[in-house]
Design an enzyme around this catalytic site. Sequence first.
Site, PDB file in Angstrom:
ATOM      1  N   GLY A   1      -7.335   2.104   7.417  1.00 33.47           N
ATOM      2  CA  GLY A   1      -6.377   3.313   7.709  1.00 33.47           C
ATOM      3  C   GLY A   1      -5.676   3.943   6.682  1.00 33.47           C
TER       4      GLY A   1
ATOM      5  CD  GLU B   1      -9.894   5.288   8.624  1.00 31.13           C
ATOM      6  OE1 GLU B   1      -9.146   4.276   8.894  1.00 31.13           O
ATOM      7  OE2 GLU B   1     -10.850   5.616   9.519  1.00 31.13           O
TER       8      GLU B   1
ATOM      9  CB  ALA C   1      -4.868   0.185  11.870  1.00 34.32           C
TER      10      ALA C   1
ATOM     11  CD  GLU D   1     -11.739   0.055   8.616  1.00 36.07           C
ATOM     12  OE1 GLU D   1     -12.668  -0.026   7.549  1.00 36.07           O
ATOM     13  OE2 GLU D   1     -10.925   1.128   8.574  1.00 36.07           O
TER      14      GLU D   1
HETATM   15  N1  CAA Z   1      -2.151  -5.349   9.525  1.00 35.86           N
HETATM   16  C1  CAA Z   1      -1.016  -6.149   9.842  1.00 35.86           C
HETATM   17  N2  CAA Z   1      -0.592  -7.108   8.730  1.00 35.86           N
HETATM   18  C2  CAA Z   1      -1.150  -6.933   7.665  1.00 35.86           C
HETATM   19  C3  CAA Z   1      -2.258  -6.088   7.257  1.00 35.86           C
HETATM   20  C4  CAA Z   1      -2.683  -5.140   8.390  1.00 35.86           C
HETATM   21  N3  CAA Z   1      -3.834  -4.425   8.110  1.00 35.86           N
HETATM   22  N4  CAA Z   1      -2.637  -6.011   6.041  1.00 35.86           N
HETATM   23  C5  CAA Z   1      -1.840  -7.133   5.494  1.00 35.86           C
HETATM   24  N5  CAA Z   1      -0.829  -7.489   6.335  1.00 35.86           N
HETATM   25  C6  CAA Z   1       0.013  -8.516   6.307  1.00 35.86           C
HETATM   26  C7  CAA Z   1      -0.312 -10.133   6.200  1.00 35.86           C
HETATM   27  O1  CAA Z   1      -0.814 -10.507   7.672  1.00 35.86           O
HETATM   28  C8  CAA Z   1       0.896 -10.666   5.792  1.00 35.86           C
HETATM   29  O2  CAA Z   1       1.815 -10.975   6.517  1.00 35.86           O
HETATM   30  P1  CAA Z   1       2.572 -12.364   6.773  1.00 35.86           P
HETATM   31  O3  CAA Z   1       3.194 -12.575   5.390  1.00 35.86           O
HETATM   32  O4  CAA Z   1       3.206 -12.275   7.748  1.00 35.86           O
HETATM   33  O5  CAA Z   1       1.313 -13.179   6.742  1.00 35.86           O
HETATM   34  C9  CAA Z   1       1.438  -9.715   4.637  1.00 35.86           C
HETATM   35  O6  CAA Z   1       0.692  -8.396   5.264  1.00 35.86           O
HETATM   36  C10 CAA Z   1       0.771 -10.094   3.159  1.00 35.86           C
HETATM   37  O7  CAA Z   1      -0.501 -10.008   3.300  1.00 35.86           O
HETATM   38  P2  CAA Z   1      -1.460 -11.096   2.566  1.00 35.86           P
HETATM   39  O8  CAA Z   1      -0.723 -12.524   2.820  1.00 35.86           O
HETATM   40  O9  CAA Z   1      -2.715 -10.971   3.136  1.00 35.86           O
HETATM   41  O10 CAA Z   1      -1.632 -10.770   1.122  1.00 35.86           O
HETATM   42  P3  CAA Z   1      -2.702 -10.862   0.288  1.00 35.86           P
HETATM   43  O11 CAA Z   1      -2.270 -10.560  -1.298  1.00 35.86           O
HETATM   44  O12 CAA Z   1      -3.393 -12.261   0.423  1.00 35.86           O
HETATM   45  O13 CAA Z   1      -4.079  -9.928   0.447  1.00 35.86           O
HETATM   46  C11 CAA Z   1      -5.031  -7.674   1.351  1.00 35.86           C
HETATM   47  C12 CAA Z   1      -4.047  -8.610   0.584  1.00 35.86           C
HETATM   48  C13 CAA Z   1      -6.451  -8.159   0.757  1.00 35.86           C
HETATM   49  C14 CAA Z   1      -4.870  -6.346   1.607  1.00 35.86           C
HETATM   50  C15 CAA Z   1      -5.081  -8.488   2.765  1.00 35.86           C
HETATM   51  O14 CAA Z   1      -3.801  -8.497   3.168  1.00 35.86           O
HETATM   52  C16 CAA Z   1      -6.112  -7.847   3.713  1.00 35.86           C
HETATM   53  O15 CAA Z   1      -7.058  -8.045   3.591  1.00 35.86           O
HETATM   54  N6  CAA Z   1      -5.380  -7.092   4.765  1.00 35.86           N
HETATM   55  C17 CAA Z   1      -6.172  -6.432   5.656  1.00 35.86           C
HETATM   56  C18 CAA Z   1      -6.943  -5.137   5.509  1.00 35.86           C
HETATM   57  C19 CAA Z   1      -7.730  -4.621   6.491  1.00 35.86           C
HETATM   58  O16 CAA Z   1      -8.428  -5.314   6.809  1.00 35.86           O
HETATM   59  N7  CAA Z   1      -7.514  -3.052   6.643  1.00 35.86           N
HETATM   60  C20 CAA Z   1      -8.230  -2.504   7.706  1.00 35.86           C
HETATM   61  C21 CAA Z   1      -7.261  -2.756   8.828  1.00 35.86           C
HETATM   62  S1  CAA Z   1      -8.281  -2.010  10.523  1.00 35.86           S
HETATM   63  C22 CAA Z   1      -8.152  -0.425  10.442  1.00 35.86           C
HETATM   64  O17 CAA Z   1      -7.533   0.225   9.640  1.00 35.86           O
HETATM   65  C23 CAA Z   1      -8.838   0.191  11.318  1.00 35.86           C
HETATM   66  C24 CAA Z   1      -8.613   1.692  11.266  1.00 35.86           C
HETATM   67  O18 CAA Z   1      -9.501   2.337  10.591  1.00 35.86           O
HETATM   68  C25 CAA Z   1      -7.986   2.429  12.242  1.00 35.86           C
END
Ligand code: CAA
Length: 253
Positions: A109, A112, A64, A132
């Site tokens: 998500g 999921e 998400a 999360e």
């Molecule tokens: N939401 C918003 N933006 C996201 C995102 C997310 N879940 N995942 C990645 N992005 C964005 C980053 O912010 C970044 O944007 P900018 O270039 O504008 O800064 C872009 O995508 C590229 O990501 P990274 O620079 O972080 O890429 P990386 O290769 O260094 O890392 C990754 C990759 C490990 C996947 C890392 O992006 C990450 O950890 N992302 C979040 C993953 C996460 O925590 N997901 C769970 C979300 S909560 C959820 O899903 C709740 C639910 O069940 C409803």
Amino acid sequence: MANVDFVKEGAVAIITVNRPQALNALNEEVINELDELITKVSCDPEIKSVIITGAGEKAFVAGADIKEMSELTPEEGMALSERGQALFYKVENMKKVTIAAVNGFALGGGCELAMACDIRYASAKAKFGQPEINLGIIPGYGGTQRLPRLIGMGRAKELIFSGDMIGAEEAYRVGLVNQIYAPEELMAKVKEKAEKLAGKSSEIIGQAKSAIHNGIDMDLASGCNYEARAFGLCFANKAQKEGMKAFLEKKKG
Ligand code: CAA
């Protein structure tokens, strides 16, 4: 649509979350567009199987959208969860075969969404996880429910409590993934599988899905009772008449 692509190749629909600048994270717009497409695909009798994937080399769906969630109140958090859950129910209950082609990160998500599909095929580069906990939340799009049902409670708790990612091999070992392919082969292989499954009767697949999904939450006797009714309904379908007739005629000839 701005964030989700749709193509129809014969009886196979391909839905691609296309927001690579945010690793295909599910913001409100993506959720709404996906919802619209799932309705469209559900209502199209020509479509028999559906592939869901992510655009770009890196991600299936990275979860998400964290930016969108960061300032939510508890009530808004609950509403966001219910919105995503409703969409994923809709995916899960489509009367068509749904396949997640997991081409990269399937986190939160994203994992999921993949779990709401019937089958998951992964690129060898794919990574799965429910991170999360690291954001101070729990999975909200069905992860606490579907993950233990798919891989067992102990492994699901370990993934959800630790937030650790696992690679495709481990995902395959624990049953989260049905098959792994080389990244460059993934889409071709998934299309092959989807086409093969598209040759089966959607009505009968619908009956099987309904028996599986409804039965899993019942005790064995109630589940078997449900199955018997679904089994009976198959005999009202031309797929049964044609399938059995073809078998018997082949034997005769
Ligand atoms: N939401 C918003 N933006 C996201 C995102 C997310 N879940 N995942 C990645 N992005 C964005 C980053 O912010 C970044 O944007 P900018 O270039 O504008 O800064 C872009 O995508 C590229 O990501 P990274 O620079 O972080 O890429 P990386 O290769 O260094 O890392 C990754 C990759 C490990 C996947 C890392 O992006 C990450 O950890 N992302 C979040 C993953 C996460 O925590 N997901 C769970 C979300 S909560 C959820 O899903 C709740 C639910 O069940 C409803």
